[in-house]
Scaffold this motif. Sequence first.
Motif, PDB file in Angstrom:
ATOM      1  N   VAL A 104       0.723  -1.445   0.548  1.00  0.00           N
ATOM      2  CA  VAL A 104       0.220   0.283   0.111  1.00  0.00           C
ATOM      3  C   VAL A 104       0.935   1.635  -0.343  1.00  0.00           C
ATOM      4  CG1 VAL A 104      -1.754   1.276   1.229  1.00  0.00           C
ATOM      5  CG2 VAL A 104      -2.096  -1.235   1.315  1.00  0.00           C
ATOM      6  N   ILE A 105       0.894   2.065  -0.952  1.00  0.00           N
ATOM      7  CA  ILE A 105       1.609   3.353  -1.246  1.00  0.00           C
ATOM      8  C   ILE A 105       0.214   4.488  -1.084  1.00  0.00           C
ATOM      9  CG2 ILE A 105       2.347   4.761  -2.208  1.00  0.00           C
ATOM     10  CD1 ILE A 105       3.518   2.462  -4.124  1.00  0.00           C
ATOM     11  N   PHE A 106       0.281   5.120   0.438  1.00  0.00           N
ATOM     12  CA  PHE A 106      -0.426   6.096   0.614  1.00  0.00           C
ATOM     13  C   PHE A 106       0.212   6.989   0.239  1.00  0.00           C
ATOM     14  CE2 PHE A 106      -1.250   4.375   5.070  1.00  0.00           C
ATOM     15  CZ  PHE A 106      -2.795   4.013   4.671  1.00  0.00           C
ATOM     16  N   VAL A 107      -1.321   7.462  -0.740  1.00  0.00           N
ATOM     17  CA  VAL A 107      -0.715   9.350  -1.923  1.00  0.00           C
ATOM     18  C   VAL A 107      -1.306   9.903  -0.607  1.00  0.00           C
ATOM     19  CG1 VAL A 107      -0.651  10.445  -3.860  1.00  0.00           C
ATOM     20  CG2 VAL A 107      -0.808   7.859  -3.530  1.00  0.00           C
TER      21      VAL A 107
ATOM     22  N   HIS B  54      -5.153   1.979  -8.511  1.00  0.00           N
ATOM     23  CA  HIS B  54      -5.354   3.127  -7.708  1.00  0.00           C
ATOM     24  C   HIS B  54      -6.798   3.068  -7.541  1.00  0.00           C
ATOM     25  CE1 HIS B  54      -6.253   8.024  -8.882  1.00  0.00           C
ATOM     26  NE2 HIS B  54      -5.559   7.815  -7.337  1.00  0.00           N
ATOM     27  N   LEU B  55      -6.753   3.674  -6.428  1.00  0.00           N
ATOM     28  CA  LEU B  55      -8.107   4.376  -5.356  1.00  0.00           C
ATOM     29  C   LEU B  55      -7.994   5.712  -4.726  1.00  0.00           C
ATOM     30  CD1 LEU B  55      -8.762   0.795  -3.581  1.00  0.00           C
ATOM     31  CD2 LEU B  55     -10.107   1.579  -5.723  1.00  0.00           C
ATOM     32  N   SER B  56      -8.639   6.143  -5.457  1.00  0.00           N
ATOM     33  CA  SER B  56      -9.190   7.405  -5.070  1.00  0.00           C
ATOM     34  C   SER B  56     -10.140   7.919  -4.210  1.00  0.00           C
ATOM     35  CB  SER B  56      -9.719   8.840  -5.564  1.00  0.00           C
ATOM     36  OG  SER B  56      -9.787   9.976  -5.868  1.00  0.00           O
ATOM     37  N   SER B  57      -9.896   8.506  -2.878  1.00  0.00           N
ATOM     38  CA  SER B  57     -11.127   8.564  -1.762  1.00  0.00           C
ATOM     39  C   SER B  57     -12.510   9.624  -1.977  1.00  0.00           C
ATOM     40  CB  SER B  57     -10.750   8.420  -0.177  1.00  0.00           C
ATOM     41  OG  SER B  57      -9.729   9.528  -0.270  1.00  0.00           O
ATOM     42  N   GLY B  58     -11.962  10.321  -2.597  1.00  0.00           N
ATOM     43  CA  GLY B  58     -12.776  11.459  -2.373  1.00  0.00           C
ATOM     44  C   GLY B  58     -13.420  11.111  -4.181  1.00  0.00           C
ATOM     45  N   ASP B  59     -12.933  10.342  -5.207  1.00  0.00           N
ATOM     46  CA  ASP B  59     -13.763   9.791  -6.308  1.00  0.00           C
ATOM     47  C   ASP B  59     -14.951   8.582  -5.589  1.00  0.00           C
ATOM     48  OD1 ASP B  59     -12.479  11.613  -8.358  1.00  0.00           O
ATOM     49  OD2 ASP B  59     -11.015   9.280  -9.366  1.00  0.00           O
ATOM     50  N   LEU B  60     -13.886   7.736  -4.948  1.00  0.00           N
ATOM     51  CA  LEU B  60     -15.747   6.747  -3.829  1.00  0.00           C
ATOM     52  C   LEU B  60     -16.493   7.288  -3.800  1.00  0.00           C
ATOM     53  CD1 LEU B  60     -12.927   3.812  -2.804  1.00  0.00           C
ATOM     54  CD2 LEU B  60     -14.442   3.678  -4.762  1.00  0.00           C
TER      55      LEU B  60
ATOM     56  N   GLY C 287      -4.987  10.052  -0.988  1.00  0.00           N
ATOM     57  CA  GLY C 287      -6.445  11.721  -0.496  1.00  0.00           C
ATOM     58  C   GLY C 287      -7.032  10.460   0.771  1.00  0.00           C
ATOM     59  N   TYR C 288      -5.807   9.392   1.151  1.00  0.00           N
ATOM     60  CA  TYR C 288      -6.497   8.825   2.767  1.00  0.00           C
ATOM     61  C   TYR C 288      -4.545   8.071   2.869  1.00  0.00           C
ATOM     62  CZ  TYR C 288      -8.323   5.060   5.396  1.00  0.00           C
ATOM     63  OH  TYR C 288      -8.519   4.482   7.067  1.00  0.00           O
ATOM     64  N   PRO C 289      -4.643   7.899   4.251  1.00  0.00           N
ATOM     65  CA  PRO C 289      -5.621   8.492   5.630  1.00  0.00           C
ATOM     66  C   PRO C 289      -5.406  10.092   6.065  1.00  0.00           C
ATOM     67  CG  PRO C 289      -3.653   7.383   6.673  1.00  0.00           C
ATOM     68  CD  PRO C 289      -3.564   7.016   4.763  1.00  0.00           C
ATOM     69  N   ARG C 290      -6.364  10.531   6.021  1.00  0.00           N
ATOM     70  CA  ARG C 290      -6.921  12.333   6.115  1.00  0.00           C
ATOM     71  C   ARG C 290      -6.062  12.790   7.680  1.00  0.00           C
ATOM     72  NH1 ARG C 290      -8.873  12.816   0.542  1.00  0.00           N
ATOM     73  NH2 ARG C 290      -9.096  15.734   0.168  1.00  0.00           N
ATOM     74  N   GLU C 291      -6.733  11.130   8.893  1.00  0.00           N
ATOM     75  CA  GLU C 291      -7.063  12.164  10.036  1.00  0.00           C
ATOM     76  C   GLU C 291      -5.861  10.862  10.283  1.00  0.00           C
ATOM     77  OE1 GLU C 291     -10.575  12.224  11.679  1.00  0.00           O
ATOM     78  OE2 GLU C 291     -11.469  10.646  10.850  1.00  0.00           O
TER      79      GLU C 291
ATOM     80  N   THR D  33      -8.546  22.194   6.809  1.00  0.00           N
ATOM     81  CA  THR D  33      -8.577  20.598   7.144  1.00  0.00           C
ATOM     82  C   THR D  33      -7.674  19.686   7.213  1.00  0.00           C
ATOM     83  OG1 THR D  33     -10.969  21.003   6.684  1.00  0.00           O
ATOM     84  CG2 THR D  33     -10.112  18.390   7.011  1.00  0.00           C
ATOM     85  N   PHE D  34      -6.162  20.053   5.502  1.00  0.00           N
ATOM     86  CA  PHE D  34      -5.403  19.939   5.652  1.00  0.00           C
ATOM     87  C   PHE D  34      -4.212  19.873   6.635  1.00  0.00           C
ATOM     88  CE2 PHE D  34      -1.376  19.632   4.404  1.00  0.00           C
ATOM     89  CZ  PHE D  34      -0.778  18.415   3.635  1.00  0.00           C
ATOM     90  N   THR D  35      -4.140  20.911   7.551  1.00  0.00           N
ATOM     91  CA  THR D  35      -3.053  21.621   8.122  1.00  0.00           C
ATOM     92  C   THR D  35      -3.344  20.423   9.595  1.00  0.00           C
ATOM     93  OG1 THR D  35      -2.805  23.537   7.256  1.00  0.00           O
ATOM     94  CG2 THR D  35      -1.794  23.394   9.337  1.00  0.00           C
ATOM     95  N   SER D  36      -4.585  20.945   9.646  1.00  0.00           N
ATOM     96  CA  SER D  36      -4.954  20.929  11.177  1.00  0.00           C
ATOM     97  C   SER D  36      -5.015  18.848  11.377  1.00  0.00           C
ATOM     98  CB  SER D  36      -6.565  21.204  11.422  1.00  0.00           C
ATOM     99  OG  SER D  36      -7.383  20.681  11.257  1.00  0.00           O
ATOM    100  N   LYS D  37      -5.798  18.634  10.221  1.00  0.00           N
ATOM    101  CA  LYS D  37      -5.657  17.099   9.972  1.00  0.00           C
ATOM    102  C   LYS D  37      -5.003  15.507   9.389  1.00  0.00           C
ATOM    103  CE  LYS D  37     -10.386  17.328  12.458  1.00  0.00           C
ATOM    104  NZ  LYS D  37     -10.940  17.671  11.888  1.00  0.00           N
ATOM    105  N   THR D  38      -4.341  16.805   8.634  1.00  0.00           N
ATOM    106  CA  THR D  38      -3.511  15.503   7.512  1.00  0.00           C
ATOM    107  C   THR D  38      -1.717  15.558   7.683  1.00  0.00           C
ATOM    108  OG1 THR D  38      -5.278  15.984   5.717  1.00  0.00           O
ATOM    109  CG2 THR D  38      -3.073  14.459   5.223  1.00  0.00           C
ATOM    110  N   GLU D  39      -1.595  16.815   7.638  1.00  0.00           N
ATOM    111  CA  GLU D  39      -0.172  17.466   8.216  1.00  0.00           C
ATOM    112  C   GLU D  39      -0.163  16.178   9.549  1.00  0.00           C
ATOM    113  OE1 GLU D  39       1.119  21.005   6.372  1.00  0.00           O
ATOM    114  OE2 GLU D  39       0.959  21.362   8.239  1.00  0.00           O
TER     115      GLU D  39
END
Length: 197
Positions: free
Chosen positions: A11-14, A37-43, A95-99, A153-159
């Motif tokens: 698994v490669i998290f992108v 390739h699986l995009s959580s946003g697309d799903l 787009g996963y994991p975002r948190e 959201t990116f800064t607070s949860k994903t960074e």
Amino acid sequence: MADAKLKKAKVIFVLGGPGSGKGTQCEKIVAKYGFNHLSSGDLLRAEVESGSPRGKELQAIMEKGELVSLEIVLALIKDAMLKLVDKSPYFLIDGYPRELEQGTRFEAEVAGCHVVLYFEVTEEVMKQRLLKRGETSGRADDNEDTILQRLRTFTSKTEPVIKHYADKGKVIKVNASGTIDEVFGVVQQEFAKREIK
Ligand SMILES: Nc1ncnc2c1ncn2[C@@H]1O[C@H](COP(=O)(O)OP(=O)(O)O)[C@@H](O)[C@H]1O
Ligand SMILES: Nc1ncnc2c1ncn2[C@H]1C[C@H](O)[C@@H](COP(=O)(O)OP(=O)(O)O)O1
Ligand SMILES: [Mg+2]
């Protein structure tokens, strides 16, 4: 429970902020390497398109630039992975994991993380790319207000997710401010160093 079928998955998290080029680079990687390739946003957008009551709830959250519930995203990704597992051992999970909890739950219930591919670029560049994408994307979240919230959201949860995997030595950090082909050139070099092929 982890499914035995997914045990061999690499698994490669992108990851990267909104508009950093995750989807664009994943397309190039798929064309060259044949990875899944699986995009959580697309799903999630497919779920919204289905018009279900759950889809309506999801759309409202996405339009606010917030994260949808972990259970929903994790189930969508796991199902989609099971359908692809015989094609290639490599999975680009875009787009996963975002948190943080998305990462720990995935690793406990689906498969371990091989590496994280992180596309780094300034907020200003992300914003400009998304506003341009918004001219044609039809995406309800490609507008200025939602973009600002997605960046927050990116800064607070994903960074913190990126930091967590960086501390484990698993992050490939790519400067994503160059042209699409320049960025892809760096991705290929980094994959070669790690014998990802
Ligand atoms: N290196 C790049 N230079 C300029 N524009 C880019 C680059 N990479 C992607 N884009 C454009 O920026 C927008 C966002 O890219 P996308 O791959 O959808 O990012 P993400 O999936 O991270 O949100 C798209 O319109 C894409 O065509
Ligand atoms: N792993 C995840 N957890 C929670 N919400 C998610 C998610 N992946 C996507 N979403 C929701 C919130 C995001 O703002 C929205 C769009 O995601 P996306 O298509 O991955 O955006 P982008 O590729 O522009 O970064 O969908
Ligand atoms: Mg994307």
